[in-house]
Design a protein around this motif. Sequence first.
Motif, PDB file in Angstrom:
ATOM      1  N   ALA A  62       0.780  -1.222   0.049  1.00 36.38           N
ATOM      2  CA  ALA A  62      -0.075   0.051   0.038  1.00 36.38           C
ATOM      3  C   ALA A  62       0.825   1.075  -0.139  1.00 36.38           C
ATOM      4  O   ALA A  62       0.449   2.268  -0.638  1.00 36.38           O
ATOM      5  N   GLY A  63       1.771   1.086   0.801  1.00 36.52           N
ATOM      6  CA  GLY A  63       2.751   2.406   0.919  1.00 36.52           C
ATOM      7  C   GLY A  63       3.613   2.540  -0.543  1.00 36.52           C
ATOM      8  O   GLY A  63       3.784   3.772  -0.787  1.00 36.52           O
ATOM      9  N   SER A  66       1.013   3.826  -3.250  1.00 33.13           N
ATOM     10  CA  SER A  66       0.545   5.280  -2.817  1.00 33.13           C
ATOM     11  C   SER A  66       1.928   6.060  -3.225  1.00 33.13           C
ATOM     12  O   SER A  66       1.681   7.182  -3.625  1.00 33.13           O
ATOM     13  N   LEU A  67       3.096   5.669  -2.839  1.00 29.59           N
ATOM     14  CA  LEU A  67       4.233   6.483  -2.976  1.00 29.59           C
ATOM     15  C   LEU A  67       4.518   6.723  -4.613  1.00 29.59           C
ATOM     16  O   LEU A  67       4.823   7.643  -5.039  1.00 29.59           O
ATOM     17  N   MET A  68       4.306   5.519  -5.332  1.00 34.47           N
ATOM     18  CA  MET A  68       4.468   5.739  -6.980  1.00 34.47           C
ATOM     19  C   MET A  68       3.371   6.744  -7.312  1.00 34.47           C
ATOM     20  O   MET A  68       3.741   7.682  -8.396  1.00 34.47           O
ATOM     21  N   ALA A  69       2.183   6.820  -6.727  1.00 33.89           N
ATOM     22  CA  ALA A  69       1.120   7.876  -7.202  1.00 33.89           C
ATOM     23  C   ALA A  69       1.553   9.307  -6.786  1.00 33.89           C
ATOM     24  O   ALA A  69       0.727  10.228  -7.254  1.00 33.89           O
ATOM     25  N   GLY A  70       2.258   9.536  -5.884  1.00 35.23           N
ATOM     26  CA  GLY A  70       2.822  10.607  -5.452  1.00 35.23           C
ATOM     27  C   GLY A  70       2.086  11.363  -4.116  1.00 35.23           C
ATOM     28  O   GLY A  70       2.068  12.322  -3.961  1.00 35.23           O
ATOM     29  N   ASN A  71       1.438  10.316  -3.614  1.00 31.33           N
ATOM     30  CA  ASN A  71       0.465  11.000  -2.313  1.00 31.33           C
ATOM     31  C   ASN A  71       1.158  10.993  -0.924  1.00 31.33           C
ATOM     32  O   ASN A  71       2.260  10.336  -0.805  1.00 31.33           O
ATOM     33  N   THR A  72       0.937  11.932  -0.308  1.00 25.77           N
ATOM     34  CA  THR A  72       1.430  12.123   1.078  1.00 25.77           C
ATOM     35  C   THR A  72       1.327  10.925   1.934  1.00 25.77           C
ATOM     36  O   THR A  72       2.211  10.370   2.762  1.00 25.77           O
ATOM     37  N   VAL A  76       4.060   8.344   4.256  1.00 23.34           N
ATOM     38  CA  VAL A  76       3.766   8.101   5.677  1.00 23.34           C
ATOM     39  C   VAL A  76       3.914   6.715   5.963  1.00 23.34           C
ATOM     40  O   VAL A  76       4.572   5.941   6.645  1.00 23.34           O
ATOM     41  N   ILE A  77       2.869   6.168   5.103  1.00 21.16           N
ATOM     42  CA  ILE A  77       2.817   4.432   5.123  1.00 21.16           C
ATOM     43  C   ILE A  77       4.257   3.973   4.695  1.00 21.16           C
ATOM     44  O   ILE A  77       4.603   2.736   5.133  1.00 21.16           O
ATOM     45  N   GLY A  78       4.952   4.407   3.777  1.00 17.08           N
ATOM     46  CA  GLY A  78       6.211   3.931   3.350  1.00 17.08           C
ATOM     47  C   GLY A  78       7.110   3.878   4.340  1.00 17.08           C
ATOM     48  O   GLY A  78       7.988   3.159   4.430  1.00 17.08           O
ATOM     49  N   LEU A  84       8.778  -1.029   9.787  1.00 15.72           N
ATOM     50  CA  LEU A  84       8.316  -2.347  10.128  1.00 15.72           C
ATOM     51  C   LEU A  84       9.223  -3.464   9.561  1.00 15.72           C
ATOM     52  O   LEU A  84       9.683  -4.682  10.251  1.00 15.72           O
ATOM     53  N   GLY A  85       9.831  -3.234   8.361  1.00 20.47           N
ATOM     54  CA  GLY A  85      10.193  -4.488   7.478  1.00 20.47           C
ATOM     55  C   GLY A  85      11.747  -4.499   8.046  1.00 20.47           C
ATOM     56  O   GLY A  85      12.187  -5.483   8.181  1.00 20.47           O
ATOM     57  N   ALA A  86      12.598  -3.398   8.466  1.00 17.98           N
ATOM     58  CA  ALA A  86      13.712  -3.349   9.002  1.00 17.98           C
ATOM     59  C   ALA A  86      13.813  -3.974  10.535  1.00 17.98           C
ATOM     60  O   ALA A  86      14.656  -4.844  10.721  1.00 17.98           O
ATOM     61  N   ILE A  87      12.926  -3.588  11.140  1.00 19.64           N
ATOM     62  CA  ILE A  87      12.721  -4.505  12.395  1.00 19.64           C
ATOM     63  C   ILE A  87      12.606  -6.025  12.331  1.00 19.64           C
ATOM     64  O   ILE A  87      13.222  -6.813  13.113  1.00 19.64           O
ATOM     65  N   GLY A  88      11.556  -6.398  11.503  1.00 19.94           N
ATOM     66  CA  GLY A  88      11.407  -7.799  11.117  1.00 19.94           C
ATOM     67  C   GLY A  88      12.776  -8.585  10.861  1.00 19.94           C
ATOM     68  O   GLY A  88      12.894  -9.514  11.041  1.00 19.94           O
ATOM     69  N   ALA A  89      13.377  -7.750   9.725  1.00 18.27           N
ATOM     70  CA  ALA A  89      14.748  -8.435   9.332  1.00 18.27           C
ATOM     71  C   ALA A  89      15.670  -8.445  10.207  1.00 18.27           C
ATOM     72  O   ALA A  89      16.463  -9.392  10.554  1.00 18.27           O
ATOM     73  N   LEU A  90      15.806  -7.311  11.309  1.00 18.64           N
ATOM     74  CA  LEU A  90      16.737  -7.691  12.495  1.00 18.64           C
ATOM     75  C   LEU A  90      16.361  -8.692  13.603  1.00 18.64           C
ATOM     76  O   LEU A  90      17.041  -9.324  14.040  1.00 18.64           O
ATOM     77  N   LEU A  91      15.112  -8.933  13.391  1.00 14.83           N
ATOM     78  CA  LEU A  91      14.584 -10.037  14.455  1.00 14.83           C
ATOM     79  C   LEU A  91      14.879 -11.437  13.535  1.00 14.83           C
ATOM     80  O   LEU A  91      14.912 -12.246  14.354  1.00 14.83           O
ATOM     81  N   SER A  92      15.171 -11.412  12.540  1.00 17.76           N
ATOM     82  CA  SER A  92      15.209 -12.673  11.708  1.00 17.76           C
ATOM     83  C   SER A  92      16.682 -13.064  11.689  1.00 17.76           C
ATOM     84  O   SER A  92      17.187 -14.143  11.370  1.00 17.76           O
TER      85      SER A  92
END
Length: 100
Positions: A62-63, A66-72, A76-78, A84-92
């Motif tokens: 979704a992020g 939405s970022l490709m579309a140029g939305n604010t 934020v979601i990106g 969250l993806g970086a935290i998940g990678a660190l936990l792995s």
Amino acid sequence: MRGTGRALLAATLLVIAGTLNIIYGIGALDGANIFVNDKRYIFTNLNTMGWVLIILGVIQLAGGFSLMAGNTYGRVIGIIGGSLGAIGALLSIGGNYPWW
């Protein structure tokens, strides 16, 4: 517009990471053998990990779109999805005994 290329790169990376997380989540829900091999998880089974990865992947997709579309909203979601993806990678990290 200045910074469009960087935003497009970040959006592309978010879409790739989101797609991979959804695939890994489906693999965990399906009981694929890529997550076993004597690894112990804090979760009682891989269903929880699968749903966490699928939800994270949807947030990242979704992020990214939405970022490709140029939305604010995409910015934020990106940032949230990337964090969250970086935290998940660190936990792995941890070889045979990842944190989760």
